[in-house]
Each structure stands twice: as structure tokens, then as C-alpha cells.
Design a protein around this motif. Structure first.
Motif, PDB file in Angstrom:
ATOM      1  N   ASP A  93      59.616  37.792  37.066  1.00  0.00           N
ATOM      2  CA  ASP A  93      60.323  36.849  38.103  1.00  0.00           C
ATOM      3  C   ASP A  93      59.587  36.265  39.087  1.00  0.00           C
ATOM      4  O   ASP A  93      60.175  35.499  39.885  1.00  0.00           O
ATOM      5  N   LEU A  94      58.286  36.739  39.311  1.00  0.00           N
ATOM      6  CA  LEU A  94      57.327  36.265  40.396  1.00  0.00           C
ATOM      7  C   LEU A  94      57.427  34.852  40.363  1.00  0.00           C
ATOM      8  O   LEU A  94      57.194  34.256  41.478  1.00  0.00           O
ATOM      9  N   TRP A 122      50.574  44.217  36.350  1.00  0.00           N
ATOM     10  CA  TRP A 122      51.040  42.710  35.607  1.00  0.00           C
ATOM     11  C   TRP A 122      50.119  41.879  36.250  1.00  0.00           C
ATOM     12  O   TRP A 122      49.635  40.927  35.687  1.00  0.00           O
ATOM     13  N   LEU A 123      49.993  41.855  37.796  1.00  0.00           N
ATOM     14  CA  LEU A 123      49.422  40.967  38.470  1.00  0.00           C
ATOM     15  C   LEU A 123      47.814  40.940  38.038  1.00  0.00           C
ATOM     16  O   LEU A 123      47.078  39.961  37.943  1.00  0.00           O
ATOM     17  N   ALA A 124      47.221  42.166  37.771  1.00  0.00           N
ATOM     18  CA  ALA A 124      45.945  42.311  37.565  1.00  0.00           C
ATOM     19  C   ALA A 124      45.435  41.615  36.187  1.00  0.00           C
ATOM     20  O   ALA A 124      44.469  40.774  35.903  1.00  0.00           O
ATOM     21  N   GLU A 125      46.474  41.758  35.202  1.00  0.00           N
ATOM     22  CA  GLU A 125      46.237  41.265  33.850  1.00  0.00           C
ATOM     23  C   GLU A 125      46.475  39.710  33.918  1.00  0.00           C
ATOM     24  O   GLU A 125      45.774  39.051  33.369  1.00  0.00           O
ATOM     25  N   SER A 126      47.591  39.097  34.468  1.00  0.00           N
ATOM     26  CA  SER A 126      47.656  37.617  34.665  1.00  0.00           C
ATOM     27  C   SER A 126      46.286  37.129  35.450  1.00  0.00           C
ATOM     28  O   SER A 126      45.915  36.109  34.973  1.00  0.00           O
ATOM     29  N   GLY A 139      53.978  28.080  43.630  1.00  0.00           N
ATOM     30  CA  GLY A 139      54.958  27.771  44.266  1.00  0.00           C
ATOM     31  C   GLY A 139      55.402  28.574  45.280  1.00  0.00           C
ATOM     32  O   GLY A 139      56.485  29.014  45.905  1.00  0.00           O
ATOM     33  N   CYS A 140      54.692  29.561  45.463  1.00  0.00           N
ATOM     34  CA  CYS A 140      54.710  30.786  46.251  1.00  0.00           C
ATOM     35  C   CYS A 140      53.599  30.861  47.465  1.00  0.00           C
ATOM     36  O   CYS A 140      52.492  30.733  47.322  1.00  0.00           O
ATOM     37  N   TRP A 166      44.564  39.075  43.745  1.00  0.00           N
ATOM     38  CA  TRP A 166      45.126  38.835  42.351  1.00  0.00           C
ATOM     39  C   TRP A 166      46.293  37.649  42.722  1.00  0.00           C
ATOM     40  O   TRP A 166      46.378  36.601  41.888  1.00  0.00           O
ATOM     41  N   MET A 167      47.121  37.651  43.847  1.00  0.00           N
ATOM     42  CA  MET A 167      47.862  36.868  44.337  1.00  0.00           C
ATOM     43  C   MET A 167      47.208  35.396  44.343  1.00  0.00           C
ATOM     44  O   MET A 167      47.894  34.339  43.712  1.00  0.00           O
ATOM     45  N   ARG A 168      46.042  35.235  45.061  1.00  0.00           N
ATOM     46  CA  ARG A 168      45.274  34.195  45.170  1.00  0.00           C
ATOM     47  C   ARG A 168      44.666  33.740  43.907  1.00  0.00           C
ATOM     48  O   ARG A 168      44.836  32.334  43.364  1.00  0.00           O
ATOM     49  N   ALA A 169      44.462  34.586  42.798  1.00  0.00           N
ATOM     50  CA  ALA A 169      44.079  34.023  41.436  1.00  0.00           C
ATOM     51  C   ALA A 169      44.997  33.495  40.576  1.00  0.00           C
ATOM     52  O   ALA A 169      44.463  32.847  39.722  1.00  0.00           O
ATOM     53  N   VAL A 170      46.339  33.928  40.805  1.00  0.00           N
ATOM     54  CA  VAL A 170      47.391  33.001  40.086  1.00  0.00           C
ATOM     55  C   VAL A 170      48.083  31.994  40.760  1.00  0.00           C
ATOM     56  O   VAL A 170      49.121  31.499  40.441  1.00  0.00           O
TER      57      VAL A 170
END
Length: 652
Positions: A93-94, A122-126, A139-140, A166-170
Motif C-alpha cells: 500500500d506504500l 520490502w523496501l530494501a528489495e524494491s 508521489g510520496c 530506500w525511500m529515496r531509491a524508489v
């Protein structure tokens, strides 16, 4: 082909078929997940969440408490946010989220706390999967606050940094760089509140730290999908150890600042160990802070013997006068964060001395002064005996075990000499992480090493040490103890479900340090706290401690026997038979005057040279259970409910 070959080939074929089926299912699931992620990245604002999410990555409750405080402030500012435990959140849902705030601590070995493991994975894999793309969370917008201890070196606040990376990478846009709370600096509340205020200001329409505007974020649920032009210059750090939970009044600081010496009142610009917040927290617990890094506190058994109501187990085992014992430490800092710490980790932590240093003479004078003031305050307390009160004003024993790690203090030998020159005996406790300091230590009346676990894994879980080579340091500390000529003790704190089952492993440790004595005490339950998961179920009964001590004595093949017990303290001691059992009688007590004579002589001496006969009431199995018959046994009558407000009668 033979019948035998057919019988083998059929199961093999079935196994291969099953393997291909499972593999196909996995790849279909993976393909579907990647397709959904790509669709999400192409349409990031699909059914966007109208509320922001405030996540807390917390094991013992500190980050949870901080996040709760921020949630209240967000609510007061009319900013709709949900306080979310990542354990129950679906990471898929992120892509729907438009605002994410994270308060993150770091657990063992660089991992996030268990409640955030799945979200982190989940974030690391993504982030590492090139097929996902860098627009998944475009969008976040987000911000991260880390709770950590700079004493862990390069592993400081790695979980917070990992989440940010991780957040910046996606594709998520960082509103402001990671802020890092440092529990060693003493200003956690202040720094977290500053971060919270800045975040709220950004959300209400101020300019981002790294460019761009956030006006009407909540109302519009829309963001510019462009990636941030500026990346943090700091490289991501890996490998972290637990740093969250020097709870409550933990210190902190922003990551962009250099290592601060906060309150640089010390020599050569060194800061004081005890910051104002740490001082306030310890003083609330009854500690009297001495100088900039030492402390004293009046023990409950000192108060008890002032009233003639019995002494502590050291009175029963070794003959100290509890009403004349001063509990102190020259170093409030420690290199462990034990799960059973009764000070709830409000003291500083560190792996080396890096603070202003007070003179040992000043420490001893001030400690005795504070101690005698507390004794004087007992005047007029019901039951306090005048004779004991007058004696208590002249301490004869010093338990250097109050809190922290005494041998971290660089002038520990001079401090010990000063105490001995005043005919004050010394019981010094070390946490077995500084073997070199043990080796250079001058004779003390009795030297303890805390043996909180018997295996590497259990020691790590219980003591939660700062040093990565904690086990090697532990073993070397035991070896250093073996070379001491004066009385040496292993001190075991038994915690049911943690370390009370490894009899064979403990028996092996006896052969390393060859201690004179082995104390075994049930853990003291100190109530719930953000730093401990212990409950009353972890507290052993005295019968459990007795059984453990008897089993360990048997494992020693007669080298040790159970010598004394103190039922009230749930404590038992083993003693080396060859030294302390003479003609069938135990000699665990200490001739303190003889000890001071030996120290003053300057000549080598051994533990046998200052031992004294143990009274019959203190011997294991005695009817008195280690309670001095010259004292008056006092039992509280516990009442609950309405009966408690009517008062309780004085016990006979």
C-alpha cells in the motif's frame, strides 16, 4: 531397465515435477508483484491515502513513545496522520501514501527492530530491484528521525539512514535530511521536539529544507513527481547494533552536526559525562551526583540495618556492616545495556573514557559527604537506632557497584588507595568488558566479575554489549581474574528463561577464572520500563536459586560447595573448598582490620590471609536462612483496596 531402477526413477520424477511446479508458482507471483509495482509507479496517485502515515520502528518502546508524542502534536495542528505499527502494515500500500514520517531505532547487528523487519525487507528489495523502477513512490514525501547511540561508532543510527536511502531509491522525496537522536548527548526530548516542530512547519506550508514548497499538501494529495535534485552527501552506513533504548530521557542530535562536546566544561574541551537531563533523571531515582561523573545512593539495606531490621547478603556472607556501607561509583557510564538493569539505562554508555575527569580525592570527599548527609536524614525515621545512626556517619565499606563500570575511571587505582587509607574496604564490580583494566587493578578487598550468561549468544542477548568483540573481552576478563591473589567472585544474576538453564556452560567458565567464590542471585524485578521485556515470570524463587547452586557445585566435582545463603535476597554463594573450608567450618567472612594492615604493609598477600569464621546462622541450610539473629525480623503486612487507606499496624 531393471525393476529397481524403475522404483527409484518414479519418486525422482515426482520430486522434479513438484520442484518445477513450485518454481513456476514463485515466478508467477514475482512477475505479478513486479507488474503491480510498475503499474503503481506509472500511476502513483491511484486512490491516494487522504491521511499521512507515522511509522515507528521500535523494540522496547522508546521510538513508539516519541512517535506517539508527535502524533499528538500533528493532531493539535489539524494534520491528519495515522500512528502505524509497521508489523500490521501492508507494504504494497506504500505507493498510495502521500506523506510518511518514520521514527526508527536500530536493533541488533544492524537490523531494524522486529516490528519493522518486513517493511524494511520490502523496501530494501524494491530499492535493489531494477525492474521496480525509481518512480514507485514518486508521489510520496517523507522524513525520518533516528534514535541511537554514537557510542556504537559507525553503526550509529543505521536503520534510520537505511529507511531514508530506500525511500529515496524508489522515488520518494525527502522533506529534510535524517535527524539523528544521540542517547549519549542528553537532549533527546529537546532535539526530537525541534525536529517535530520543523516537520509540522513544512507540512503547514513552509519551504522544504532541500528546496520546493509543501503548501496544501494534505488538501491536494498531489506532489511534483520530480526527484530531489540534491542527494545527501553522507554515505549510507551499515551494520548496526541496538541503540534505541536508553529510554525515556535519552539524548539526541541532528545528523548534520559534528560530534558535539555538549557542555564543554572539562579539561581540553572535554564534555561532562552527566548532562542536565541525565542528572535530573538519576536524581529522581534517588542518586546523588558527585562531580561530573560519579554518584552515591543510600541502599535499602543500609536503611534496614540502621533500624535494626537486618543486613544485606554481604553482611551474611562476608560480615560487612550494612549500616556503614556506602554504595558508590566513580563512573556512571557503562559498556553494556543489560536487560535486567535496575537503573533502566538512564546512565550514559561508552566504550572508552572521553569525558572530563574529576580528581579521585575530590570524588571520595564528596561521596562521603553526600553519603553522611543521607544518613543524617534518617534521624527521626521510626525505628532508627541512635547507636547505628552514629556509626553510619563513619562508613567502613564501599560497594563500587552502584551503576556503570567503575574501572573505566582512569584514576580508579588512586581512588581505591584513598578509600583504603581511610580504612574503608572495597567491593568492586566489573562487567567483564575491560580485561586490561582488570590486570592493572591494585588489590581490592573483593573483586567481582559479572557473569550474566555462559554462552556467547545468551551474553549478547542479556548484556547487549557495545563491543563487537564482547565475548573475547569477557573470556579475557575471566582469565585476568584468575591471576589475582585477593578474593575474587563470579556474580551470576539468574533470569528465568534467559540464562538459568546453562549449568554445563557455567561449569566450564569456572575453569577459566578459578574464582574464590560464586554468588548466584535471582534477578530483581524493577517494574516495567521501555528498556526491559522482563516480567515477574522471569524472577526465580529462592528454591530455584538453591537448586541451581547445588547443581553447579556438583558439576565442579567437589572444587566448590554451597557455603551460605540469604533467603530474603534470594541469594546463595559457592566457596572454594580448598581455601575457605577449614576443619569442616566455613571462613567466608573477612577480617577487615587485617586486610587494611596487609594493604598498608605494601607486601604481597592472598585471600587466605584475611578470612574469618562464618557464623553458624549464615551457613547454607541454617534455620535462620542467613538472617542475623541479633537483628529484629520485620515483615510488612500488605493490604489492598480500602484496607490500605486505614493504615497497617506496626509489626512486632
Amino acid at each position: 531397465m531393471t525393476a529397481t531402477s524403475h522404483s527409484f526413477s518414479l519418486p525422482s520424477r515426482l520430486a522434479l515435477l513438484a520442484l518445477f511446479s513450485l518454481s513456476s508458482s514463485f515466478f508467477l507471483w514475482k512477475s505479478r508483484r513486479l507488474r503491480l509495482l510498475r503499474l503503481s509507479s506509472q500511476n502513483p496517485n491511484r486512490d491516494p491515502s487522504p491521511r499521512g502515515k507515522l511509522f515507528f520502528a521500535s523494540q522496547t518502546g522508546t521510538s513508539r513513545a516519541l512517535a506517539g508524542r508527535l502524533a499528538d502534536r500533528l493532531r493539535a495542528a489539524a494534520l491528519p496522520f495515522d500512528l502505524v505499527d509497521p508489523r500490521g502494515y501492508e507494504p504494497e500500500d506504500l505507493p498510495k501514501e502521500t506523506l510518511v514520517l518514520i521514527v526508527a531505532s536500530t536493533w541488533e547487528d544492524g537490523k531494524p527492530p522486529p516490528n519493522a523487519e518486513f517493511l524494511a525487507r520490502w523496501l530494501a528489495e524494491s530499492a535493489e530491484d531494477f525492474r521496480v523502477g525509481s518512480l514507485l513512490l514518486s508521489g510520496c514525501r517523507f522524513a525520518v528521525f533516528g534514535v541511537g547511540s554514537r557510542s556504537y561508532g559507525e553503526s550509529f543510527n543505521a536503520t534510520a539512514k537505511d529507511f531514508s536511502g530506500w525511500m529515496r531509491a524508489v522515488g520518494a522525496a525527502e522533506m529534510l535530511p535524517v535527524w539523528e537522536g544521540d542517547v549519549d548527548n542528553g537532549d533527546m526530548d529537546e532535539v526530537f521536539d525541534s525536529w517535530s516542530q520543523k516537520v509540522i512547519g513544512l507540512l503547514k506550508g513552509d519551504v522544504c529544507e532541500n528546496g520546493g514548497h509543501l503548501a496544501s499538501i494534505i488538501e491536494s494529495n498531489g506532489f511534483d513527481s520530480e526527484e530531489e535534485e540534491e542527494e545527501e552527501e553522507e554515505a549510507m552506513e551499515s551494520a548496526v547494533v541496538d541503540v534505541e533504548d536508553i529510554a525515556g530521557k535519552a539524548p539526541s542530535r541532528k545528523s548534520t552536526g559534528a560530534l558535539s562536546n555538549g557542555g564543554q566544561n572539562g579539561d581540553n574541551g572535554l564534555r561532562e559525562m552527566v548532562t542536565p537531563i541525565i542528572r535530573t533523571s538519576l536524581e529522581k531515582q534517588g542518586y546523588k551526583i558527585v562531580g561530573s561523573h560519579s554518584g552515591v545512593k543510600l541502599c535499602r539495606w543500609t536503611k534496614s540495618q540502621l533500624r535494626g531490621r537486618g543486613g544485606c547478603y554481604k553482611h551474611s556472607f562476608y560480615g560487612i556492616e550494612s549500616h556503614r556501607c556506602m554504595e558508590a561509583t566513580p563512573s556512571l557510564a557503562c559498556a553494556n545495556k543489560c536487560v535486567f538493569c535496575w537503573r533502566h539505562h538512564t546512565n550514559p554508555v561508552g566504550k572508552s573514557w572521553r569525558w572530563k575527569m574529576d580528581d579521585p580525592l575530590v570524588i571520595v570527599n564528596a561521596a562521603i559527604d553526600q553519603h553522611t548527609k543521607m544518613i543524617k536524614q534518617m534521624k527521626g525515621v521510626p525505628g532508627v537506632k541512635q547507636e547505628q545512626l552514629l556509626e553510619g556517619l563513619s562508613p567502613k565499606h564501599c560497594a563500587l557497584s552502584l551503576v556503570g563500570e567503575p574501572i573505566m575511571y582512569p584514576e580508579i587505582n588512586s581512588l581505591i588507595d584513598e578509600l583504603h587509607s581511610r580504612h574503608i574496604s572495597t567491593f568492586l564490580v566489573t562487567n567483564a568488558q575491560f580485561p586490561d583494566r582488570i590486570k592493572m587493578l591494585r588489590p581490592v578487598t573483593q573483586l567481582y566479575v559479572s557473569v550474566d550468561a555462559a554462552t556467547k549468544d545468551s551474553l549478547k542477548a542479556i548484556d547487549r554489549p557495545l563491543f563487537s568483540d564482547f565475548w573475547e573481552r569477557f573470556v579475557d576478563s575471566l582469565k585476568a581474574l584468575r591471576d589475582k591473589e585477593q578474593r575474587t567472585v563470579y556474580r551470576l544474576t539468574l533470569v528465568k528463561g534467559w540464562n538459568a538453564e546453562d549449568i554445563d556452560a557455567y561449569a566450564n567458565l569456572l575453569g577459566i577464572g578459578k574464582p574464590d567464590l560464586v554468588e548466584m542471585k535471582g534477578v530483581t524485578y524493577c517494574g516495567s520500563s521501555a528498556t526491559s521485556k522482563l516480567t515477574m515470570e522471569n524472577v526465580p524463587w529462592h528454591s530455584d536459586v538453591r537448586a541451581f547452586s547445588e547443581a553447579l557445585a556438583i558439576k565442579s566435582s567437589g572444587e566448590y560447595e554451597v557455603a551460605c545463603e540469604h533467603v530474603h535476597s534470594c541469594c546463595v554463594v559457592l566457596a572454594k573448598v580448598s581455601k575457605f573450608k577449614v576443619k569442616g567450618q566455613w571462613y567466608t567472612w573477612i577480617d577487615y582490620e587485617r586486610f587494611h594492615e596487609l594493604v598498608a604493609s605494601g607486601k604481597p598477600f592472598k585471600s587466605e590471609h584475611y578470612m574469618a569464621l562464618t557464623p553458624s546462622w549464615a551457613v547454607y541450610g541454617a534455620e535462620e536462612g542467613g538472617f542475623d539473629p541479633d537483628q529484629s525480623r520485620y515483615k510488612k503486612e500488605r493490604r489492598h483496596g480500602a484496607a490500605s487507606i486505614r493504615g497497617s499496624p506496626v509489626a512486632p
